[in-house]
Every structure is written in structure tokens, then in C-alpha cells.
Design a protein around this motif. Structure first.
Motif, PDB file in Angstrom:
ATOM      1  N   PRO A  96     -37.323   4.235  38.536  1.00 21.60           N
ATOM      2  CA  PRO A  96     -37.602   4.728  39.886  1.00 21.60           C
ATOM      3  C   PRO A  96     -38.343   3.740  40.777  1.00 21.60           C
ATOM      4  O   PRO A  96     -38.405   3.935  41.991  1.00 21.60           O
ATOM      5  CB  PRO A  96     -38.467   5.972  39.631  1.00 21.60           C
ATOM      6  CG  PRO A  96     -38.180   6.369  38.233  1.00 21.60           C
ATOM      7  CD  PRO A  96     -37.952   5.077  37.509  1.00 21.60           C
ATOM      8  N   GLY A  97     -38.904   2.669  40.210  1.00 23.38           N
ATOM      9  CA  GLY A  97     -39.699   1.742  41.006  1.00 23.38           C
ATOM     10  C   GLY A  97     -38.911   0.649  41.687  1.00 23.38           C
ATOM     11  O   GLY A  97     -39.502  -0.292  42.225  1.00 23.38           O
ATOM     12  N   ARG A  98     -37.605   0.748  41.714  1.00 21.93           N
ATOM     13  CA  ARG A  98     -36.762  -0.307  42.274  1.00 21.93           C
ATOM     14  C   ARG A  98     -36.530  -0.126  43.776  1.00 21.93           C
ATOM     15  O   ARG A  98     -36.696   0.948  44.338  1.00 21.93           O
ATOM     16  CB  ARG A  98     -35.421  -0.349  41.551  1.00 21.93           C
ATOM     17  CG  ARG A  98     -35.540  -0.574  40.052  1.00 21.93           C
ATOM     18  CD  ARG A  98     -36.317  -1.818  39.727  1.00 21.93           C
ATOM     19  NE  ARG A  98     -36.306  -2.137  38.310  1.00 21.93           N
ATOM     20  CZ  ARG A  98     -37.001  -3.118  37.749  1.00 21.93           C
ATOM     21  NH1 ARG A  98     -37.810  -3.858  38.492  1.00 21.93           N
ATOM     22  NH2 ARG A  98     -36.929  -3.343  36.444  1.00 21.93           N
ATOM     23  N   LEU A  99     -36.121  -1.222  44.432  1.00 19.43           N
ATOM     24  CA  LEU A  99     -35.933  -1.212  45.887  1.00 19.43           C
ATOM     25  C   LEU A  99     -34.872  -0.223  46.343  1.00 19.43           C
ATOM     26  O   LEU A  99     -35.033   0.443  47.374  1.00 19.43           O
ATOM     27  CB  LEU A  99     -35.574  -2.621  46.366  1.00 19.43           C
ATOM     28  CG  LEU A  99     -36.716  -3.641  46.368  1.00 19.43           C
ATOM     29  CD1 LEU A  99     -36.177  -5.037  46.658  1.00 19.43           C
ATOM     30  CD2 LEU A  99     -37.786  -3.262  47.381  1.00 19.43           C
ATOM     31  N   ALA A 100     -33.778  -0.124  45.610  1.00 23.11           N
ATOM     32  CA  ALA A 100     -32.723   0.811  46.008  1.00 23.11           C
ATOM     33  C   ALA A 100     -33.233   2.248  46.014  1.00 23.11           C
ATOM     34  O   ALA A 100     -32.828   3.059  46.859  1.00 23.11           O
ATOM     35  CB  ALA A 100     -31.524   0.685  45.070  1.00 23.11           C
ATOM     36  N   VAL A 101     -34.135   2.575  45.084  1.00 24.10           N
ATOM     37  CA  VAL A 101     -34.690   3.921  45.025  1.00 24.10           C
ATOM     38  C   VAL A 101     -35.654   4.143  46.188  1.00 24.10           C
ATOM     39  O   VAL A 101     -35.672   5.214  46.797  1.00 24.10           O
ATOM     40  CB  VAL A 101     -35.401   4.160  43.682  1.00 24.10           C
ATOM     41  CG1 VAL A 101     -35.904   5.601  43.598  1.00 24.10           C
ATOM     42  CG2 VAL A 101     -34.446   3.872  42.520  1.00 24.10           C
ATOM     43  N   GLU A 102     -36.453   3.139  46.518  1.00 21.64           N
ATOM     44  CA  GLU A 102     -37.334   3.240  47.681  1.00 21.64           C
ATOM     45  C   GLU A 102     -36.521   3.513  48.946  1.00 21.64           C
ATOM     46  O   GLU A 102     -36.882   4.362  49.763  1.00 21.64           O
ATOM     47  CB  GLU A 102     -38.132   1.949  47.853  1.00 21.64           C
ATOM     48  CG  GLU A 102     -39.149   1.676  46.764  1.00 21.64           C
ATOM     49  CD  GLU A 102     -39.896   0.375  47.005  1.00 21.64           C
ATOM     50  OE1 GLU A 102     -39.710  -0.214  48.099  1.00 21.64           O
ATOM     51  OE2 GLU A 102     -40.662  -0.047  46.125  1.00 21.64           O
ATOM     52  N   CYS A 103     -35.447   2.788  49.095  1.00 19.02           N
ATOM     53  CA  CYS A 103     -34.563   2.955  50.246  1.00 19.02           C
ATOM     54  C   CYS A 103     -33.963   4.358  50.253  1.00 19.02           C
ATOM     55  O   CYS A 103     -33.970   5.053  51.276  1.00 19.02           O
ATOM     56  CB  CYS A 103     -33.459   1.898  50.191  1.00 19.02           C
ATOM     57  SG  CYS A 103     -32.181   2.070  51.460  1.00 19.02           S
ATOM     58  N   ALA A 104     -33.461   4.800  49.104  1.00 17.36           N
ATOM     59  CA  ALA A 104     -32.825   6.113  49.003  1.00 17.36           C
ATOM     60  C   ALA A 104     -33.799   7.244  49.296  1.00 17.36           C
ATOM     61  O   ALA A 104     -33.429   8.249  49.928  1.00 17.36           O
ATOM     62  CB  ALA A 104     -32.225   6.286  47.617  1.00 17.36           C
ATOM     63  N   ASP A 105     -35.051   7.108  48.859  1.00 21.90           N
ATOM     64  CA  ASP A 105     -36.036   8.158  49.110  1.00 21.90           C
ATOM     65  C   ASP A 105     -36.192   8.435  50.600  1.00 21.90           C
ATOM     66  O   ASP A 105     -36.305   9.593  51.029  1.00 21.90           O
ATOM     67  CB  ASP A 105     -37.389   7.750  48.519  1.00 21.90           C
ATOM     68  CG  ASP A 105     -37.429   7.876  47.006  1.00 21.90           C
ATOM     69  OD1 ASP A 105     -36.507   8.494  46.432  1.00 21.90           O
ATOM     70  OD2 ASP A 105     -38.376   7.348  46.396  1.00 21.90           O
ATOM     71  N   GLN A 106     -36.201   7.380  51.398  1.00 23.55           N
ATOM     72  CA  GLN A 106     -36.359   7.546  52.845  1.00 23.55           C
ATOM     73  C   GLN A 106     -35.077   8.056  53.497  1.00 23.55           C
ATOM     74  O   GLN A 106     -35.121   8.870  54.429  1.00 23.55           O
ATOM     75  CB  GLN A 106     -36.806   6.229  53.478  1.00 23.55           C
ATOM     76  CG  GLN A 106     -38.099   5.670  52.890  1.00 23.55           C
ATOM     77  CD  GLN A 106     -39.234   6.687  52.881  1.00 23.55           C
ATOM     78  OE1 GLN A 106     -39.492   7.363  53.885  1.00 23.55           O
ATOM     79  NE2 GLN A 106     -39.903   6.808  51.740  1.00 23.55           N
ATOM     80  N   LEU A 107     -33.931   7.606  53.001  1.00 26.94           N
ATOM     81  CA  LEU A 107     -32.652   8.095  53.530  1.00 26.94           C
ATOM     82  C   LEU A 107     -32.503   9.596  53.305  1.00 26.94           C
ATOM     83  O   LEU A 107     -32.066  10.334  54.186  1.00 26.94           O
ATOM     84  CB  LEU A 107     -31.489   7.360  52.864  1.00 26.94           C
ATOM     85  CG  LEU A 107     -31.001   6.067  53.498  1.00 26.94           C
ATOM     86  CD1 LEU A 107     -29.886   5.454  52.656  1.00 26.94           C
ATOM     87  CD2 LEU A 107     -30.501   6.316  54.923  1.00 26.94           C
ATOM     88  N   VAL A 108     -32.859  10.046  52.103  1.00 22.36           N
ATOM     89  CA  VAL A 108     -32.738  11.466  51.779  1.00 22.36           C
ATOM     90  C   VAL A 108     -33.717  12.285  52.612  1.00 22.36           C
ATOM     91  O   VAL A 108     -33.373  13.357  53.135  1.00 22.36           O
ATOM     92  CB  VAL A 108     -32.981  11.699  50.276  1.00 22.36           C
ATOM     93  CG1 VAL A 108     -33.054  13.189  49.970  1.00 22.36           C
ATOM     94  CG2 VAL A 108     -31.861  11.062  49.462  1.00 22.36           C
ATOM     95  N   ALA A 109     -34.946  11.809  52.753  1.00 21.65           N
ATOM     96  CA  ALA A 109     -35.947  12.536  53.532  1.00 21.65           C
ATOM     97  C   ALA A 109     -35.516  12.689  54.988  1.00 21.65           C
ATOM     98  O   ALA A 109     -35.762  13.718  55.613  1.00 21.65           O
ATOM     99  CB  ALA A 109     -37.291  11.813  53.460  1.00 21.65           C
ATOM    100  N   ALA A 110     -34.872  11.663  55.528  1.00 16.60           N
ATOM    101  CA  ALA A 110     -34.446  11.687  56.934  1.00 16.60           C
ATOM    102  C   ALA A 110     -33.171  12.484  57.143  1.00 16.60           C
ATOM    103  O   ALA A 110     -32.890  12.919  58.263  1.00 16.60           O
ATOM    104  CB  ALA A 110     -34.259  10.262  57.439  1.00 16.60           C
ATOM    105  N   GLY A 111     -32.384  12.681  56.085  1.00 20.27           N
ATOM    106  CA  GLY A 111     -31.163  13.471  56.193  1.00 20.27           C
ATOM    107  C   GLY A 111     -30.232  12.987  57.292  1.00 20.27           C
ATOM    108  O   GLY A 111     -30.058  11.780  57.487  1.00 20.27           O
ATOM    109  N   PRO A 112     -29.661  13.910  58.061  1.00 17.95           N
ATOM    110  CA  PRO A 112     -28.713  13.516  59.116  1.00 17.95           C
ATOM    111  C   PRO A 112     -29.361  12.753  60.264  1.00 17.95           C
ATOM    112  O   PRO A 112     -28.661  12.136  61.065  1.00 17.95           O
ATOM    113  CB  PRO A 112     -28.149  14.855  59.599  1.00 17.95           C
ATOM    114  CG  PRO A 112     -29.193  15.856  59.244  1.00 17.95           C
ATOM    115  CD  PRO A 112     -29.784  15.371  57.951  1.00 17.95           C
ATOM    116  N   ALA A 113     -30.706  12.764  60.336  1.00 18.72           N
ATOM    117  CA  ALA A 113     -31.401  12.031  61.404  1.00 18.72           C
ATOM    118  C   ALA A 113     -31.675  10.586  61.012  1.00 18.72           C
ATOM    119  O   ALA A 113     -32.169   9.807  61.823  1.00 18.72           O
ATOM    120  CB  ALA A 113     -32.715  12.720  61.753  1.00 18.72           C
TER     121      ALA A 113
END
Length: 227
Positions: A96-113
Motif C-alpha cells: 500500500p505504500g507505493r506511488l500508484a496507491v497514493e495516486c489511486a487514493d486521491q482519485l477514489v476520494a474525488a470520484g467524478p469530481a
């Protein structure tokens, strides 16, 4: 929610640094807000963030459907997940500590926005500033009784208003977009790819970071002046 044309205009007019060029972008789809993930050999669809968003967000997920049972259970071959109408991308990482996961966490939180941007300098996740709701932005008084004197109360109130205004200006960045996450382009090898089992396929940005993690997100190639 802003349209694709509006977001691209904001990116071009204020978010990009001087001389920086937008290459790919993707986002703003209410029907495909989810990511899938394979982290440390564990399958998850939809992926649920392992860390909180970098800002408090008020995003409407009301229209979001869950992925198909086949995708949820991992009963598909190769890249067949791209045909699920609710999945916008997939991440691969050994932890979970990888860059792709960091990126994905923010993408999911932002959803369609949220929007995934690739430039010649950065890879980033941005969101419409209208959905950012920062709490406790200033030294706001709980009640007038807490102040020792009316003048002191008014002084703190003015300070709180100024703090909120300064924060809003900072978040907006002068163009209505807030950056939730970014990294330098030299941290990845980015290539476009066509995925899926249809004749025309789907266009994805497959970004492999130098820590071995990968984020694949549905994107469009940016042709300046097209929109």
C-alpha cells in the motif's frame, strides 16, 4: 460538476506551470467512478482508499453503481475489467505504500469530481475547488463568551475571516482547481495503451512508477485547440 471543456480551460489558464504542456487527461465521469486494485496479491473492486484525501471533499456519489459481480470477484481474464461500465482504471502494487496507491487514493476520494492529468513535467490528481470543504480554517470563536472583551472578539472574528479568505485563494490556485496529489514525471515511464476485447478498444494511460507500481486510467490525448 464542471464539463471536460471547462476543466481543460482551467488547466490551461492557471494550473499548468509556465512552459508546461498537458499530454493526457481523464475524469469527470459519474458512471465510472471506481478503481480496481491488485495490491500485494490481494484483489479489490471497487478499491477502497487506504489513506484519507488530502482535503475534505463533498462529492456526490449518488449515481455510482457497483462493479459487476465478475469484476468484484476477480473472475475475469487479463484486461477484461475495462468492459465494466463502472471501472475507470486499475492499480497494481506490491504494498500500500507505493506511488500508484497514493495516486489511486486521491482519485477514489474525488470520484467524478477528480481528474487524472499527465504533463511533460508532472502526474497529478486535481479536483474542482467547489467540492473542497475545509473545516476549522481559521481561529473561529465558539461563542462570544469565550472572548475577554468585545474588541478582542471582533479582532479574532476578523482574523478568522481573513484566514478563510486566504485559504480559499490558496486552494483555488486562481483557477478553480485543487491539486490533491502529484509527483514529478521522471518518477515514471508513461505509455498509452489500447485495452479490451472490442475492435476499437479503450484508451488508457498506463503509468509505471520507479517503485514498480502501476496505475492504469482511462484517458484522452490532449490536442491543444481541439476543445
Amino acid at each position: 460538476m464542471r464539463s471536460e471543456k471547462q476543466v481543460l480551460k482551467l488547466v490551461e489558464e492557471g494550473w499548468l506551470q509556465q512552459g508546461e504542456k498537458l499530454q493526457k487527461y481523464g475524469g469527470g465521469d459519474r458512471e465510472r467512478p471506481h478503481l480496481g486494485a491488485t495490491i500485494g496479491g490481494r484483489h479489490e473492486a471497487p478499491y477502497r482508499p487506504s489513506r484519507r484525501a488530502t482535503h475534505n471533499l463533498d462529492v456526490d456519489f449518488g449515481e455510482a453503481r457497483y462493479p459487476t459481480t465478475v469484476v468484484q470477484q476477480g473472475r475475469f481474464h487479463g484486461d477484461e475489467w475495462v468492459h465494466d461500465p463502472t471501472i475507470r482504471g486499475w492499480i497494481h502494487a506490491d504494498s500500500p505504500g507505493r506511488l500508484a496507491v497514493e495516486c489511486a487514493d486521491q482519485l477514489v476520494a474525488a470520484g467524478p469530481a477528480g481528474w487524472f492529468l499527465v504533463t511533460d513535467r508532472r502526474v497529478a490528481v486535481v479536483v474542482d475547488a467547489a467540492v473542497v470543504t475545509e473545516e476549522n480554517a481559521g481561529a473561529v470563536e465558539k461563542s462570544e463568551d469565550d472572548a475577554k472583551g468585545f474588541g478582542r472578539f471582533l479582532g479574532k472574528a476578523r482574523s478568522a475571516v481573513n484566514a478563510v479568505a486566504e485559504l480559499s485563494e490558496s486552494l483555488m490556485g486562481g483557477n478553480g482547481l485543487v491539486t490533491l496529489w502529484e509527483c514529478q514525471r521522471d518518477r515514471l515511464t508513461e505509455t498509452g495503451s489500447i485495452k479490451g476485447r472490442s475492435s476499437d478498444g479503450f484508451s488508457f494511460s498506463a503509468s509505471r512508477f520507479d517503485d514498480g507500481s502501476i496505475v492504469e486510467v482511462a484517458t484522452e490525448v490532449h490536442l491543444k485547440g481541439y476543445l
